[in-house]
Scaffold this active site. Structure first.
Site, PDB file in Angstrom:
ATOM      1  N   HIS A   1      33.614  37.759  37.528  1.00  0.00           N
ATOM      2  CA  HIS A   1      34.299  39.044  37.722  1.00  0.00           C
ATOM      3  C   HIS A   1      33.595  39.875  38.802  1.00  0.00           C
ATOM      4  CE1 HIS A   1      35.298  38.672  33.186  1.00  0.00           C
ATOM      5  NE2 HIS A   1      36.459  38.553  33.800  1.00  0.00           N
TER       6      HIS A   1
ATOM      7  N   ARG B   1      40.897  31.002  38.859  1.00  0.00           N
ATOM      8  CA  ARG B   1      39.809  30.028  38.817  1.00  0.00           C
ATOM      9  C   ARG B   1      40.320  28.623  39.084  1.00  0.00           C
ATOM     10  NH1 ARG B   1      37.847  32.443  33.281  1.00  0.00           N
ATOM     11  NH2 ARG B   1      40.078  32.775  33.387  1.00  0.00           N
TER      12      ARG B   1
HETATM   13  P1  ADP Z   1      42.290  38.578  30.801  1.00  0.00           P
HETATM   14  O1  ADP Z   1      42.199  38.527  29.298  1.00  0.00           O
HETATM   15  O2  ADP Z   1      43.177  39.676  31.297  1.00  0.00           O
HETATM   16  O3  ADP Z   1      42.574  37.260  31.456  1.00  0.00           O
HETATM   17  P2  ADP Z   1      39.569  38.287  31.781  1.00  0.00           P
HETATM   18  O4  ADP Z   1      38.435  39.238  31.644  1.00  0.00           O
HETATM   19  O5  ADP Z   1      39.431  36.937  31.176  1.00  0.00           O
HETATM   20  O6  ADP Z   1      40.830  39.067  31.242  1.00  0.00           O
HETATM   21  O7  ADP Z   1      39.904  38.080  33.326  1.00  0.00           O
HETATM   22  C1  ADP Z   1      40.253  39.160  34.156  1.00  0.00           C
HETATM   23  C2  ADP Z   1      40.632  38.636  35.512  1.00  0.00           C
HETATM   24  O8  ADP Z   1      39.470  38.066  36.132  1.00  0.00           O
HETATM   25  C3  ADP Z   1      41.656  37.500  35.482  1.00  0.00           C
HETATM   26  O9  ADP Z   1      42.469  37.613  36.628  1.00  0.00           O
HETATM   27  C4  ADP Z   1      40.831  36.245  35.541  1.00  0.00           C
HETATM   28  O10 ADP Z   1      41.548  35.165  36.106  1.00  0.00           O
HETATM   29  C5  ADP Z   1      39.706  36.722  36.460  1.00  0.00           C
HETATM   30  N1  ADP Z   1      38.482  35.952  36.215  1.00  0.00           N
HETATM   31  C6  ADP Z   1      37.905  35.650  35.051  1.00  0.00           C
HETATM   32  N2  ADP Z   1      36.789  34.909  35.237  1.00  0.00           N
HETATM   33  C7  ADP Z   1      36.670  34.741  36.563  1.00  0.00           C
HETATM   34  C8  ADP Z   1      35.742  34.041  37.417  1.00  0.00           C
HETATM   35  N3  ADP Z   1      34.737  33.329  36.916  1.00  0.00           N
HETATM   36  N4  ADP Z   1      35.943  34.097  38.747  1.00  0.00           N
HETATM   37  C9  ADP Z   1      36.984  34.781  39.250  1.00  0.00           C
HETATM   38  N5  ADP Z   1      37.911  35.430  38.518  1.00  0.00           N
HETATM   39  C10 ADP Z   1      37.758  35.413  37.202  1.00  0.00           C
END
Ligand code: ADP
Length: 162
Positions: free
Chosen positions: A17, A90
């Protein structure tokens, strides 16, 4: 002025993130990290705890705001006058869900554009779900989340004294 919203659960925030946030910042005038609070989901950290952890990891910047929110992202974006919703991608596994959500959001708010950012290869296996799994089983978290988050996970998982 272009304002973007980056919504997610962030339960907890990971280096994946944070990498997305760092790469987005130069592209927008203001970036709002929207911490979702949904009754349909179970979280390890409360929305306020998740938002506070993000603030600690980001430090001070007057171009980034972190807010907890329960409701539709497009409703928040309309209210905040944001033109863009950003999501990270991802792997193929994320694709169908992100596409459906982007199309639904377009249906609800045609003037708000969803932008997808590909994650860096070194983070494509990093998810909050797996981070919690590793933490629960005592594995090393140092390459996955910042030190503040390691500390918060350890505190959360510490057995309660009776
Ligand atoms: P949600 O429950 O809304 O998917 P997350 O916190 O899991 O919430 O993810 C928020 C956003 O960040 C999503 O768009 C997800 O694809 C992206 N995301 C999560 N992990 C990663 C990562 N390792 N690298 C890039 N983007 C990520």
């Amino acid at each position: 002025m272009v304002r973007a919203v980056y919504p997610g659960s962030f339960d907890p925030i990971t280096f994946g993130h944070l990498d997305i946030i760092k790469r987005l910042l130069p592209l927008y005038d203001e970036l709002i990290i929207l911490v979702a609070q949904s009754d349909q989901k179970q979280y390890m950290f409360s929305a306020d705890e998740r938002a506070e952890l993000i603030r600690q990891c980001l430090g001070k910047s007057n171009r980034v705001k972190v807010e907890a929110f329960s409701g539709l992202t497009v409703d928040y974006a309309k209210r905040a006058n944001a033109q863009v919703i950003v999501r990270g991608l991802r792997a193929v596994a994320d694709y169908e869900y992100e596409q459906a959500m982007a199309n639904m959001n377009r249906q609800l708010a045609p003037n708000i554009e969803t932008m997808i950012v590909f994650c860096r290869p070194e983070y494509n296996y990093v998810s909050s779900r797996l981070v919690k799994e590793v933490a629960l089983n005592g594995g090393s978290l140092d390459d996955l989340v910042p030190a503040q988050v390691v500390k918060a996970l350890k505190l959360k998982l510490k057995p309660k004294k009776k």
